[in-house]
Design a protein around this motif. Sequence first.
Motif, PDB file in Angstrom:
ATOM      1  N   UNK A  70      79.462  29.208  45.346  1.00 54.61           N
ATOM      2  CA  UNK A  70      78.284  30.059  45.211  1.00 54.61           C
ATOM      3  C   UNK A  70      76.985  29.279  45.291  1.00 54.61           C
ATOM      4  N   UNK A  71      76.910  28.157  44.617  1.00 52.74           N
ATOM      5  CA  UNK A  71      75.687  27.348  44.626  1.00 52.74           C
ATOM      6  C   UNK A  71      75.429  26.720  45.993  1.00 52.74           C
ATOM      7  N   UNK A  72      76.476  26.250  46.644  1.00 51.17           N
ATOM      8  CA  UNK A  72      76.302  25.698  47.991  1.00 51.17           C
ATOM      9  C   UNK A  72      75.921  26.789  48.984  1.00 51.17           C
ATOM     10  N   UNK A  73      76.477  27.968  48.805  1.00 51.96           N
ATOM     11  CA  UNK A  73      76.144  29.088  49.671  1.00 51.96           C
ATOM     12  C   UNK A  73      74.680  29.492  49.500  1.00 51.96           C
ATOM     13  N   UNK A  74      74.218  29.565  48.273  1.00 53.78           N
ATOM     14  CA  UNK A  74      72.806  29.887  48.013  1.00 53.78           C
ATOM     15  C   UNK A  74      71.886  28.842  48.648  1.00 53.78           C
ATOM     16  N   UNK A 110      76.605  39.658  61.626  1.00 58.88           N
ATOM     17  CA  UNK A 110      76.043  40.507  60.580  1.00 58.88           C
ATOM     18  C   UNK A 110      77.101  41.342  59.858  1.00 58.88           C
ATOM     19  N   UNK A 111      77.978  42.001  60.587  1.00 59.46           N
ATOM     20  CA  UNK A 111      78.961  42.867  59.926  1.00 59.46           C
ATOM     21  C   UNK A 111      79.954  42.046  59.090  1.00 59.46           C
ATOM     22  N   UNK A 112      80.349  40.899  59.602  1.00 54.30           N
ATOM     23  CA  UNK A 112      81.267  40.042  58.845  1.00 54.30           C
ATOM     24  C   UNK A 112      80.591  39.492  57.587  1.00 54.30           C
ATOM     25  N   UNK A 113      79.334  39.093  57.726  1.00 54.02           N
ATOM     26  CA  UNK A 113      78.594  38.555  56.584  1.00 54.02           C
ATOM     27  C   UNK A 113      78.306  39.633  55.545  1.00 54.02           C
ATOM     28  N   UNK A 114      78.040  40.849  55.996  1.00 49.31           N
ATOM     29  CA  UNK A 114      77.795  41.954  55.055  1.00 49.31           C
ATOM     30  C   UNK A 114      79.001  42.194  54.170  1.00 49.31           C
ATOM     31  N   UNK A 115      80.193  42.041  54.724  1.00 49.53           N
ATOM     32  CA  UNK A 115      81.420  42.218  53.934  1.00 49.53           C
ATOM     33  C   UNK A 115      81.515  41.181  52.818  1.00 49.53           C
ATOM     34  N   UNK A 116      80.801  40.072  52.992  1.00 51.66           N
ATOM     35  CA  UNK A 116      80.792  39.010  51.983  1.00 51.66           C
ATOM     36  C   UNK A 116      79.625  39.147  51.012  1.00 51.66           C
ATOM     37  N   UNK A 117      78.749  40.125  51.257  1.00 51.60           N
ATOM     38  CA  UNK A 117      77.589  40.314  50.391  1.00 51.60           C
ATOM     39  C   UNK A 117      76.337  39.609  50.878  1.00 51.60           C
ATOM     40  N   UNK A 118      76.349  39.211  52.156  1.00 51.83           N
ATOM     41  CA  UNK A 118      75.187  38.547  52.759  1.00 51.83           C
ATOM     42  C   UNK A 118      74.567  39.529  53.740  1.00 51.83           C
ATOM     43  N   UNK A 119      73.303  39.844  53.519  1.00 55.23           N
ATOM     44  CA  UNK A 119      72.624  40.800  54.375  1.00 55.23           C
ATOM     45  C   UNK A 119      71.401  40.154  55.021  1.00 55.23           C
ATOM     46  N   UNK A 120      70.862  40.840  56.021  1.00 56.93           N
ATOM     47  CA  UNK A 120      69.672  40.394  56.735  1.00 56.93           C
ATOM     48  C   UNK A 120      68.575  41.433  56.573  1.00 56.93           C
ATOM     49  N   UNK A 121      67.333  40.964  56.451  1.00 60.66           N
ATOM     50  CA  UNK A 121      66.215  41.906  56.447  1.00 60.66           C
ATOM     51  C   UNK A 121      65.717  42.061  57.885  1.00 60.66           C
ATOM     52  N   UNK A 123      63.275  40.830  59.401  1.00 59.78           N
ATOM     53  CA  UNK A 123      62.773  39.606  60.035  1.00 59.78           C
ATOM     54  C   UNK A 123      63.872  38.587  60.301  1.00 59.78           C
ATOM     55  N   UNK A 124      65.092  38.897  59.846  1.00 54.86           N
ATOM     56  CA  UNK A 124      66.223  38.011  60.085  1.00 54.86           C
ATOM     57  C   UNK A 124      66.575  37.095  58.929  1.00 54.86           C
ATOM     58  N   UNK A 125      65.863  37.216  57.809  1.00 54.38           N
ATOM     59  CA  UNK A 125      66.163  36.381  56.646  1.00 54.38           C
ATOM     60  C   UNK A 125      67.433  36.868  55.959  1.00 54.38           C
ATOM     61  N   UNK A 126      68.225  35.925  55.484  1.00 51.55           N
ATOM     62  CA  UNK A 126      69.467  36.246  54.773  1.00 51.55           C
ATOM     63  C   UNK A 126      69.194  36.420  53.291  1.00 51.55           C
ATOM     64  N   UNK A 127      70.001  37.270  52.670  1.00 54.69           N
ATOM     65  CA  UNK A 127      70.002  37.339  51.212  1.00 54.69           C
ATOM     66  C   UNK A 127      71.439  37.516  50.751  1.00 54.69           C
ATOM     67  N   UNK A 128      71.686  37.039  49.568  1.00 57.81           N
ATOM     68  CA  UNK A 128      73.028  37.049  48.995  1.00 57.81           C
ATOM     69  C   UNK A 128      73.017  37.926  47.757  1.00 57.81           C
TER      70      UNK A 128
END
Length: 170
Positions: A70-74, A110-121, A123-128
Amino acid sequence: MGYSVTSNVYLRNLYGNNKDYISGSTRSQASKKTVISADSQALAKGAKIMTGLDYGTKAKDDDIENSLLGNNLKAFIDSYNNTLNSASGSELRDIKKLADKLKDFSKEYESELEKLGITFDEKGYMSLASAAVENLDNKKFEKIFGQDSDFTKTVRTLAKKLYRHIDASV
């Protein structure tokens, strides 16, 4: 700025000697080339760390492994967002093109990352999502971020190209 960065030991590790450029006044007062250089190096290092993590077979209650991932991912996401922000704001056409490539490439996942709880705004920025970190499934994260992942390999390659373009333009 459409994202926030929380400086922590994992993010400072990615930035190394450039840790003053993570956020704040030092970042805003530095040259754009210096900031892009620091960000792209941190992102490349973050991608390398993500591919090198042991995603193994963890028990659900293994808080240490959960926390490490989690910390490395953040930190990876923060360095990604910083890189996207600094490179998108560059006057250099090649740097902007690489920032767009990074954004477009990430959107492909995007769809694969969303399943992990990572989304994009927008402007393309990621959030967890905080729930994603609390309920990590290492095997699912390994598919996107592990050693055999095209996602992290390509992000790392693009980050290195950004750095080389800045280095060549100095």
